[in-house]
Design a protein around this motif. Structure first.
Motif, PDB file in Angstrom:
ATOM      1  N   SER A   1       1.137  -1.008  -0.017  1.00 24.13           N
ATOM      2  CA  SER A   1      -0.089  -0.025  -0.031  1.00 24.13           C
ATOM      3  C   SER A   1       0.941   1.388  -0.130  1.00 24.13           C
ATOM      4  CB  SER A   1      -0.935   0.094   1.264  1.00 24.13           C
ATOM      5  OG  SER A   1      -1.738   1.395   1.222  1.00 24.13           O
ATOM      6  N   VAL A   2       0.537   2.152  -0.683  1.00 27.17           N
ATOM      7  CA  VAL A   2       1.297   3.429  -0.502  1.00 27.17           C
ATOM      8  C   VAL A   2       1.463   4.217   0.741  1.00 27.17           C
ATOM      9  CG1 VAL A   2       0.699   3.899  -2.873  1.00 27.17           C
ATOM     10  CG2 VAL A   2      -0.835   5.007  -1.238  1.00 27.17           C
ATOM     11  N   VAL A   3       0.476   3.571   1.736  1.00 22.45           N
ATOM     12  CA  VAL A   3       0.645   4.353   3.044  1.00 22.45           C
ATOM     13  C   VAL A   3       1.817   3.835   3.854  1.00 22.45           C
ATOM     14  CG1 VAL A   3      -1.910   4.432   3.144  1.00 22.45           C
ATOM     15  CG2 VAL A   3      -0.701   2.471   4.109  1.00 22.45           C
ATOM     16  N   TRP A   4       2.511   2.929   3.104  1.00 23.86           N
ATOM     17  CA  TRP A   4       3.724   2.400   3.743  1.00 23.86           C
ATOM     18  C   TRP A   4       5.063   2.941   3.132  1.00 23.86           C
ATOM     19  CZ3 TRP A   4       2.021  -3.254   3.284  1.00 23.86           C
ATOM     20  CH2 TRP A   4       1.208  -3.559   4.383  1.00 23.86           C
ATOM     21  N   ASP A   5       4.793   3.970   2.179  1.00 24.78           N
ATOM     22  CA  ASP A   5       5.772   4.674   1.337  1.00 24.78           C
ATOM     23  C   ASP A   5       6.385   5.649   2.093  1.00 24.78           C
ATOM     24  OD1 ASP A   5       5.499   2.696  -0.636  1.00 24.78           O
ATOM     25  OD2 ASP A   5       4.469   3.934  -2.013  1.00 24.78           O
ATOM     26  N   TYR A   6       7.063   5.516   3.024  1.00 25.76           N
ATOM     27  CA  TYR A   6       7.858   6.635   3.776  1.00 25.76           C
ATOM     28  C   TYR A   6       9.020   7.036   3.174  1.00 25.76           C
ATOM     29  CZ  TYR A   6      10.231   2.309   5.559  1.00 25.76           C
ATOM     30  OH  TYR A   6      10.758   1.028   5.586  1.00 25.76           O
ATOM     31  N   PRO A   7       9.386   8.159   3.207  1.00 26.36           N
ATOM     32  CA  PRO A   7      10.509   8.770   2.361  1.00 26.36           C
ATOM     33  C   PRO A   7      11.777   7.995   2.129  1.00 26.36           C
ATOM     34  CG  PRO A   7       9.271  10.367   3.886  1.00 26.36           C
ATOM     35  CD  PRO A   7       9.023   8.977   4.332  1.00 26.36           C
ATOM     36  N   LYS A   8      12.327   7.322   3.203  1.00 26.12           N
ATOM     37  CA  LYS A   8      13.468   6.645   2.798  1.00 26.12           C
ATOM     38  C   LYS A   8      13.315   5.410   2.474  1.00 26.12           C
ATOM     39  CE  LYS A   8      16.142   9.429   6.407  1.00 26.12           C
ATOM     40  NZ  LYS A   8      16.986   9.370   7.317  1.00 26.12           N
ATOM     41  N   LYS A   9      11.912   4.929   2.336  1.00 25.25           N
ATOM     42  CA  LYS A   9      11.864   3.469   1.731  1.00 25.25           C
ATOM     43  C   LYS A   9      12.464   3.279   0.509  1.00 25.25           C
ATOM     44  CE  LYS A   9       8.444  -0.023   1.516  1.00 25.25           C
ATOM     45  NZ  LYS A   9       6.907  -0.452   1.462  1.00 25.25           N
TER      46      LYS A   9
ATOM     47  N   TYR B   1      -9.800   0.221  -9.647  1.00 20.53           N
ATOM     48  CA  TYR B   1     -10.336   0.720  -7.996  1.00 20.53           C
ATOM     49  C   TYR B   1     -10.311   2.232  -7.989  1.00 20.53           C
ATOM     50  CZ  TYR B   1     -11.270   1.422  -3.274  1.00 20.53           C
ATOM     51  OH  TYR B   1     -12.146   2.084  -2.169  1.00 20.53           O
ATOM     52  N   HIS B   2      -9.243   2.825  -8.122  1.00 26.32           N
ATOM     53  CA  HIS B   2      -9.028   4.343  -7.987  1.00 26.32           C
ATOM     54  C   HIS B   2      -9.751   4.998  -9.247  1.00 26.32           C
ATOM     55  CE1 HIS B   2      -5.482   2.754  -5.689  1.00 26.32           C
ATOM     56  NE2 HIS B   2      -6.007   3.797  -4.859  1.00 26.32           N
ATOM     57  N   PHE B   3      -9.803   4.569 -10.430  1.00 23.77           N
ATOM     58  CA  PHE B   3     -10.543   5.186 -11.524  1.00 23.77           C
ATOM     59  C   PHE B   3     -12.052   5.119 -11.252  1.00 23.77           C
ATOM     60  CE2 PHE B   3     -12.776   4.567 -15.565  1.00 23.77           C
ATOM     61  CZ  PHE B   3     -12.254   5.753 -16.142  1.00 23.77           C
ATOM     62  N   HIS B   4     -12.497   3.799 -10.804  1.00 19.65           N
ATOM     63  CA  HIS B   4     -13.873   3.825 -10.627  1.00 19.65           C
ATOM     64  C   HIS B   4     -14.375   4.662  -9.241  1.00 19.65           C
ATOM     65  CE1 HIS B   4     -17.816   1.890 -10.241  1.00 19.65           C
ATOM     66  NE2 HIS B   4     -17.649   1.662  -8.901  1.00 19.65           N
ATOM     67  N   HIS B   5     -13.424   4.967  -8.470  1.00 16.37           N
ATOM     68  CA  HIS B   5     -13.775   5.579  -7.070  1.00 16.37           C
ATOM     69  C   HIS B   5     -13.563   7.041  -7.387  1.00 16.37           C
ATOM     70  CE1 HIS B   5     -15.805   2.405  -4.759  1.00 16.37           C
ATOM     71  NE2 HIS B   5     -14.549   1.539  -5.415  1.00 16.37           N
ATOM     72  N   GLY B   6     -12.669   7.232  -8.184  1.00 11.73           N
ATOM     73  CA  GLY B   6     -12.365   8.768  -8.371  1.00 11.73           C
ATOM     74  C   GLY B   6     -11.432   8.966  -7.255  1.00 11.73           C
ATOM     75  N   CYS B   7     -10.668   8.286  -6.485  1.00  7.56           N
ATOM     76  CA  CYS B   7     -10.040   8.677  -5.273  1.00  7.56           C
ATOM     77  C   CYS B   7      -8.339   8.417  -5.813  1.00  7.56           C
ATOM     78  CB  CYS B   7     -10.332   7.884  -4.306  1.00  7.56           C
ATOM     79  SG  CYS B   7      -9.845   5.973  -4.520  1.00  7.56           S
ATOM     80  N   GLU B   8      -7.732   9.247  -4.706  1.00  9.27           N
ATOM     81  CA  GLU B   8      -6.319   9.417  -4.978  1.00  9.27           C
ATOM     82  C   GLU B   8      -5.635   7.934  -3.972  1.00  9.27           C
ATOM     83  OE1 GLU B   8      -4.365  11.408  -6.611  1.00  9.27           O
ATOM     84  OE2 GLU B   8      -6.333  12.262  -7.244  1.00  9.27           O
ATOM     85  N   ARG B   9      -4.409   7.581  -4.488  1.00  8.04           N
ATOM     86  CA  ARG B   9      -3.860   6.736  -3.609  1.00  8.04           C
ATOM     87  C   ARG B   9      -3.787   6.964  -2.198  1.00  8.04           C
ATOM     88  NH1 ARG B   9       1.541   6.305  -7.809  1.00  8.04           N
ATOM     89  NH2 ARG B   9       0.415   5.917  -9.651  1.00  8.04           N
ATOM     90  N   GLY B  10      -3.814   6.032  -1.339  1.00  6.23           N
ATOM     91  CA  GLY B  10      -3.678   6.513  -0.012  1.00  6.23           C
ATOM     92  C   GLY B  10      -5.051   6.771   0.743  1.00  6.23           C
ATOM     93  N   ALA B  11      -5.793   7.556  -0.100  1.00  6.79           N
ATOM     94  CA  ALA B  11      -7.234   7.814   0.346  1.00  6.79           C
ATOM     95  C   ALA B  11      -8.478   7.158   0.084  1.00  6.79           C
ATOM     96  CB  ALA B  11      -7.397   9.263  -0.093  1.00  6.79           C
ATOM     97  N   GLU B  12      -8.122   5.675   0.027  1.00  5.15           N
ATOM     98  CA  GLU B  12      -9.242   4.869  -0.582  1.00  5.15           C
ATOM     99  C   GLU B  12     -10.394   4.675   0.533  1.00  5.15           C
ATOM    100  OE1 GLU B  12      -5.013   3.701  -2.245  1.00  5.15           O
ATOM    101  OE2 GLU B  12      -5.944   4.034  -0.004  1.00  5.15           O
ATOM    102  N   PRO B  13     -11.668   5.061   0.181  1.00  2.00           N
ATOM    103  CA  PRO B  13     -12.575   4.849   1.151  1.00  2.00           C
ATOM    104  C   PRO B  13     -12.953   3.550   1.782  1.00  2.00           C
ATOM    105  CG  PRO B  13     -13.624   5.024  -0.945  1.00  2.00           C
ATOM    106  CD  PRO B  13     -12.078   5.119  -1.110  1.00  2.00           C
ATOM    107  N   ASP B  14     -12.598   2.466   1.304  1.00  2.00           N
ATOM    108  CA  ASP B  14     -13.143   1.127   1.801  1.00  2.00           C
ATOM    109  C   ASP B  14     -11.998   0.408   2.392  1.00  2.00           C
ATOM    110  OD1 ASP B  14     -15.553   1.361   0.242  1.00  2.00           O
ATOM    111  OD2 ASP B  14     -14.332   1.381  -1.497  1.00  2.00           O
ATOM    112  N   PRO B  15     -12.275  -0.131   3.627  1.00  2.00           N
ATOM    113  CA  PRO B  15     -11.271  -0.797   4.243  1.00  2.00           C
ATOM    114  C   PRO B  15     -11.533  -2.474   3.836  1.00  2.00           C
ATOM    115  CG  PRO B  15     -13.291  -0.467   5.756  1.00  2.00           C
ATOM    116  CD  PRO B  15     -13.267   0.364   4.674  1.00  2.00           C
ATOM    117  N   THR B  16     -10.239  -2.964   3.532  1.00  2.00           N
ATOM    118  CA  THR B  16     -10.181  -4.229   3.001  1.00  2.00           C
ATOM    119  C   THR B  16      -9.531  -5.245   3.914  1.00  2.00           C
ATOM    120  OG1 THR B  16      -8.294  -3.971   1.804  1.00  2.00           O
ATOM    121  CG2 THR B  16     -10.371  -3.366   0.674  1.00  2.00           C
ATOM    122  N   LEU B  17      -9.029  -4.627   5.086  1.00  2.00           N
ATOM    123  CA  LEU B  17      -8.149  -5.598   5.918  1.00  2.00           C
ATOM    124  C   LEU B  17      -8.373  -5.286   7.511  1.00  2.00           C
ATOM    125  CD1 LEU B  17      -5.894  -7.647   6.199  1.00  2.00           C
ATOM    126  CD2 LEU B  17      -4.358  -5.710   6.577  1.00  2.00           C
ATOM    127  N   TRP B  18      -8.640  -6.433   8.074  1.00  2.00           N
ATOM    128  CA  TRP B  18      -9.291  -6.420   9.595  1.00  2.00           C
ATOM    129  C   TRP B  18      -7.625  -6.026  10.410  1.00  2.00           C
ATOM    130  CZ3 TRP B  18     -12.645  -9.776  12.868  1.00  2.00           C
ATOM    131  CH2 TRP B  18     -12.986  -9.141  13.933  1.00  2.00           C
TER     132      TRP B  18
END
Length: 212
Positions: free
Chosen positions: A154-162, A182-199
């Motif tokens: 996930s891009v949420v793990w893309d910290y600067p020094k990675k 997914y992002h095209f259909h929902h019109g959202c940016e990477r890291g701003a996904e509205p749907d949780p998929t992992l508990w």
């Protein structure tokens, strides 16, 4: 590309080794093709898949008969593995999905640096490392080309020094003409996904979007 739309229902579902009991839930999604990481091999799952109308044989690979990458088609569509398959890119499987259309499908269960095989696959992740090897497959003649599965990223793990950022890999795919459905259909940016998929941590207060 044909002028008329291609009606394909593709499901990626991490079944966590219990497909035999979850097959009726999969059937409710009415898939054309399902990519099922962490699934047992067809010797163990074949009857359950047949009971929900799958087109057998399914395609599977893995080191553990109880946990591998399974791809299965439905509604008369059929799957076969392309001759370019290199198992040292664990597990990234090039498939031809044939039926009313001819579709090229790269099924993915990316183990990151936990897998075995090519050094680049362990360093970059198998899917990203396999792009040069599967370039001819992905650019070959077809009505549609799809890369789908569990990227474990996930891009949420893309910290600067990675060093191996998932966003960089997404940029690479886009430069070759792919888009995130997914992002095209929902019109959202990477890291701003509205749907949780992992508990994550089994905590409902920590929603997580991954493996799209």
């Amino acid at each position: 590309m044909p002028d008329d739309p291609i009606a394909v229902r593709l499901v990626e579902w991490n079944v966590a080794m219990s497909l035999q009991t979850k097959a009726p839930l999969l059937a409710k999604l009415n898939p054309t093709v399902a990519i099922l990481p962490e699934s047992a091999n067809p010797d163990k799952t074949g009857q359950a898949l047949q009971d929900i109308g799958a087109t057998l044989p399914a395609q599977w690979d893995g080191a553990n008969p109880n946990k591998g990458l399974l791809a299965v088609a439905f509604d008369g569509w059929e799957l076969r593995v392309d001759d370019s398959y290199d198992r040292d890119y664990q597990w990234v499987m090039p498939l031809h999905l044939t039926g009313p259309r001819n579709i090229r499908l790269l099924a993915v269960w990316d183990m990151g640096n936990r897998g075995h095989g090519h050094e680049t696959a362990r360093r970059l992740g198998a899917c990203r490392a396999s792009m040069d090897h599967y370039d001819e497959f992905l650019s070959g003649d077809s009505d549609l080309t799809v890369i789908s599965g569990d990227f474990n990223q996930s891009v949420v793990w893309d910290y600067p020094k990675k060093r191996k950022k998932f966003g960089d890999f997404m940029d690479q795919l886009e430069s070759h003409g792919f888009v995130s459905a997914y992002h095209f259909h929902h019109g959202c940016e990477r890291g701003a996904e509205p749907d949780p998929t992992l508990w994550w941590m089994r905590d409902v207060l920590k929603p997580y979007h991954i493996d799209y």
